[in-house]
Design a protein around this motif. Structure first.
Motif, PDB file in Angstrom:
ATOM      1  N   VAL A   1     109.349 126.909  78.226  1.00 49.88           N
ATOM      2  CA  VAL A   1     109.672 128.134  78.958  1.00 49.88           C
ATOM      3  C   VAL A   1     110.976 127.933  79.733  1.00 49.88           C
ATOM      4  O   VAL A   1     111.176 126.890  80.369  1.00 49.88           O
ATOM      5  CB  VAL A   1     108.558 128.503  79.970  1.00 49.88           C
ATOM      6  N   GLY A   2     111.849 128.930  79.679  1.00 48.57           N
ATOM      7  CA  GLY A   2     113.061 128.891  80.487  1.00 48.57           C
ATOM      8  C   GLY A   2     112.725 128.938  81.961  1.00 48.57           C
ATOM      9  O   GLY A   2     111.778 129.619  82.382  1.00 48.57           O
ATOM     10  N   ILE A   3     113.500 128.240  82.761  1.00 50.49           N
ATOM     11  CA  ILE A   3     113.160 128.126  84.174  1.00 50.49           C
ATOM     12  C   ILE A   3     113.221 129.474  84.882  1.00 50.49           C
ATOM     13  O   ILE A   3     112.447 129.746  85.799  1.00 50.49           O
ATOM     14  CB  ILE A   3     114.049 127.074  84.867  1.00 50.49           C
ATOM     15  N   ALA A   4     114.093 130.363  84.446  1.00 51.88           N
ATOM     16  CA  ALA A   4     114.152 131.691  85.066  1.00 51.88           C
ATOM     17  C   ALA A   4     112.849 132.451  84.854  1.00 51.88           C
ATOM     18  O   ALA A   4     112.369 133.159  85.750  1.00 51.88           O
ATOM     19  CB  ALA A   4     115.332 132.477  84.504  1.00 51.88           C
ATOM     20  N   THR A   5     112.268 132.306  83.670  1.00 53.79           N
ATOM     21  CA  THR A   5     110.976 132.945  83.389  1.00 53.79           C
ATOM     22  C   THR A   5     109.877 132.345  84.245  1.00 53.79           C
ATOM     23  O   THR A   5     109.017 133.061  84.780  1.00 53.79           O
ATOM     24  CB  THR A   5     110.633 132.798  81.904  1.00 53.79           C
ATOM     25  N   LEU A   6     109.882 131.018  84.377  1.00 51.37           N
ATOM     26  CA  LEU A   6     108.879 130.363  85.217  1.00 51.37           C
ATOM     27  C   LEU A   6     108.954 130.885  86.647  1.00 51.37           C
ATOM     28  O   LEU A   6     107.925 131.216  87.251  1.00 51.37           O
ATOM     29  CB  LEU A   6     109.091 128.849  85.194  1.00 51.37           C
ATOM     30  N   LEU A   7     110.143 130.994  87.193  1.00 55.25           N
ATOM     31  CA  LEU A   7     110.281 131.462  88.572  1.00 55.25           C
ATOM     32  C   LEU A   7     109.825 132.912  88.724  1.00 55.25           C
ATOM     33  O   LEU A   7     109.205 133.280  89.727  1.00 55.25           O
ATOM     34  CB  LEU A   7     111.727 131.306  89.046  1.00 55.25           C
TER      35      LEU A   7
END
Length: 658
Positions: free
Chosen positions: A112-118
């Protein structure tokens, strides 16, 4: 941080390897009513961004730089502490917790891309992240495999620490508060008989504190890195227990004090310092002493940091463990009840005694915010008792307006449908294609309790300054918590020295044991004259003619308009007093408070029992201590016998007398 079956398998392997049958098994968990007020964010701003760094404390609350309540609504984004279970091929996912090889970095960056995680963290209602790491991670020099960051290709070729840096930067840029958590010494799954039982299991206390200074300095310029969670689930190893206050190499209370003061003086004075209680002592066998002390020792021996307003206490609770239950099944299992075996009323009572008292009982030397920094349960949990426990616990967290952090935040799922697999305890699970399942996606029984917890009414807005109460202890060593007194150097060579944090005054002292009580009550104001230095008093030069307030006793008295802020002892004998000049004129009338034959303290127990089991003397909250009296006559041994207490305001209303 691990399910009971995992515990059983692991501990049996330990027993076979060591040929022990009485192994200290399962010594781990996996891994004040609320004031009515409107919930979440300020007009249209997400809670993760609606605050100003740095954070500090006022009584039982954490506040931001504007003095507004900041409740830690957190999740544990684990992985950097390690996932390997300690046996088998470290490169084989089967040897890692829940089949998840974290490669020593936060879990999920491979899918998962970190922007999605956040974005998903925000959707959960979180404003802060507890970010575990290991000491080994700090020093690792090999880059992680590209596959470990497949969904975040810009992280390729980085070491675990560099990836940790990048995660911290993304989280804080996204508005989250980050609490660094030293979870393990070595990069492996916690928490059993694994070589990570204590902060100094695989290193010295000095090396451990050095690593903390390094980490605190590393993020000093990032104001949204707000806390240092010193060590995770301190517990017994095969042979020895940790303790709280014995002064030896296993003294967690003293080690935490040492690391906290080094962080605040050598690295970053703006950080919150989070100190967890002791997770387990004793051998989990019926008939032998064993249990989970948690924060109970804090009631009689708390911490006083060199920078006030920075202490937070924490504790962990899981349903399958208990106040005297290790959490194991089979080997290491006892007949003691687990938390999930308790009724809602019983659970509340136990939680209070083990941890919640530190926030509920205000105006005490131990009063501090409480952060339940780990709790959790599986999405695939079908047991009625475990489900009821989770509801009861989250209800209690909501009702008491307590800060919290769920374990764990992120986990894997092994099929495209997101069925429970990988770590079923995770609030958010992602399969190989990045498809998410969990409490945000329906079908997860925990969703109702989680939503109720994160949206319950809580105190918000400004928190007024709160008077502080802190204890001093000369049990084993110097305890000079004043930066201005430290600037004096060794102000009484060869004696044990104690001094209140700058801004506080000494208001109580014990006849024996060498403990003291500090405060800035009643106004939470700094009484010091700006730019002044404390004075060391060793004789009676400041006792005025006709002002013998303790006839027949030696007296160390502060000059006029100065107040006691510290003292020193040689053995049991008073050696010197430390006096600080006040910014305003102080009262000169006063009375002598004697405590050589019993306690002499104001009604209502302000500050709490700062010297349990010993006689104590204490001035009223509206007064200051101007002198200490003692004698070396038979039976006294030079111990403190009396205090001269005078009103803070210049007044003659107090009448001297014994």
């Amino acid at each position: 941080m691990q399910q009971a079956d995992d515990v059983k398998t692991f501990l049996r392997a330990v027993c076979r390897a060591l040929a022990l049958c009485l192994v200290t098994a399962g010594l781990f968990v996996p891994g004040a009513a609320a004031a009515p007020a409107a919930h979440p964010a300020e007009a249209g701003v997400h809670p993760a961004a609606a605050w100003t760094a740095p954070l500090s404390t006022r009584g039982r609350y954490i506040v931001d730089a504007d003095g507004r309540r900041f409740r830690l609504k957190s999740g544990n984004w684990d992985g950097a502490q390690g996932s390997w279970n300690g046996s088998g091929d470290i490169n084989d996912p089967a040897g890692h917790h829940a089949g998840q090889n974290s490669h020593g970095i936060p879990i999920g960056l491979d899918r998962v891309g970190i922007a999605t995680l956040l974005a998903d963290f925000r959707a959960l209602g979180l404003n802060s992240i507890r970010l575990p790491f290991s000491n080994e991670m700090i020093h690792a020099t090999a880059p992680v495999p590209d596959a470990a960051v497949a969904a975040n290709p810009r992280l390729r070729g980085m070491t675990p620490l560099q990836i940790f840096d990048a995660v911290v930067e993304e989280l804080t840029a996204g508005g989250f508060a980050v609490i660094l958590n030293n979870h393990t010494n070595t990069t492996r799954w916690c928490c059993g008989i694994d070589g990570n039982e204590r902060w100094n299991s695989a290193q010295t206390t000095r090396q451990w504190a050095d690593d903390w200074v390094f980490m605190a300095r590393r993020y000093k310029d990032n104001g949204r890195v707000v806390g240092a969670d010193l060590y995770n689930e301190v517990r017994r190893d095969i042979l020895d227990d940790p303790n709280w206050g014995l002064g030896d190499g296993h003294d967690w209370q003293a080690a935490a004090q040492e690391a906290a003061d080094r962080i605040l003086t050598e690295a970053n004075p703006r950080l919150l310092v989070i100190i967890e209680g002791i997770n387990w002592t004793g051998v989990p066998v019926d008939g032998l002493p064993h249990g989970r002390p948690t924060l109970t020792p804090v009631r009689t021996l708390s911490h006083t940091l060199v920078v006030s307003g920075k202490l937070v206490y924490s504790a962990h609770f899981y349903g399958y463990t208990g106040p005297h239950h290790s959490g194991a099944t089979g080997i290491g299992e006892t007949s003691d009840p687990r938390y999930q075996d308790l009724s809602a009323d019983q659970l509340r009572a136990v939680l209070y005694d083990q941890a919640f008292f530190v926030a509920a009982e205000t105006g005490q030397h131990f009063t501090a915010p409480l952060w339940i920094s780990e709790f959790g349960v599986g999405s695939d949990e079908s047991g009625a008792a475990s489900r009821a426990w989770f509801t009861n616990l989250t209800d209690h967290l909501a009702a008491t307006d307590t800060d919290f952090a769920y374990w764990p935040l992120v986990g894997w799922s092994t099929d495209a449908q997101g069925r429970p697999a990988g770590d079923s305890w995770a609030l958010l699970r992602y399969d190989n294609s990045g498809h998410r399942t969990g409490v945000l996606d329906g079908g997860d029984w925990r969703t109702t309790a989680w939503h109720k917890l994160t949206t319950a009414p809580q105190r918000t807005g400004p928190v007024p300054p709160t008077p502080a109460w802190h204890m001093l202890t000369l049990d084993h060593r110097d305890f000079v918590q004043s930066l201005s007194a430290r600037d004096l150097g060794d102000w009484d060579e060869g004696a044990r020295k104690a001094a209140c944090p700058d801004g506080e005054r000494l208001i109580g002292i014990s006849h024996t044991q060498g403990r003291g009580l500090c405060t800035d009550a009643p106004t939470a104001g700094d009484l010091r004259s700006p730019g002044s230095r404390p004075e060391v008093v060793r004789d009676e030069r400041h006792v005025p003619a006709g002002g013998d307030w303790a006839p027949g006793y030696r007296k160390l008295q502060c000059p006029e308009d100065s107040y006691l802020t510290g003292y020193s002892l040689r053995g049991t004998t008073v050696s010197a007093a430390l006096c600080a000049p006040a910014r305003t004129p102080l009262g000169t009338a006063g009375r002598t408070v004697w405590f050589d034959r019993g306690d002499s303290r104001p009604p209502g127990d302000p500050g709490g029992d700062f010297a349990h089991g010993n006689f104590k003397g204490q001035c009223p909250s509206g007064a200051y201590a101007a002198g200490i009296a003692f004698t070396s006559s038979l039976g006294h041994l030079g111990r403190p016998d009396a205090l001269l207490c005078r009103p803070l305001a210049r007044s003659a209303s107090d009448v001297p007398g014994r």
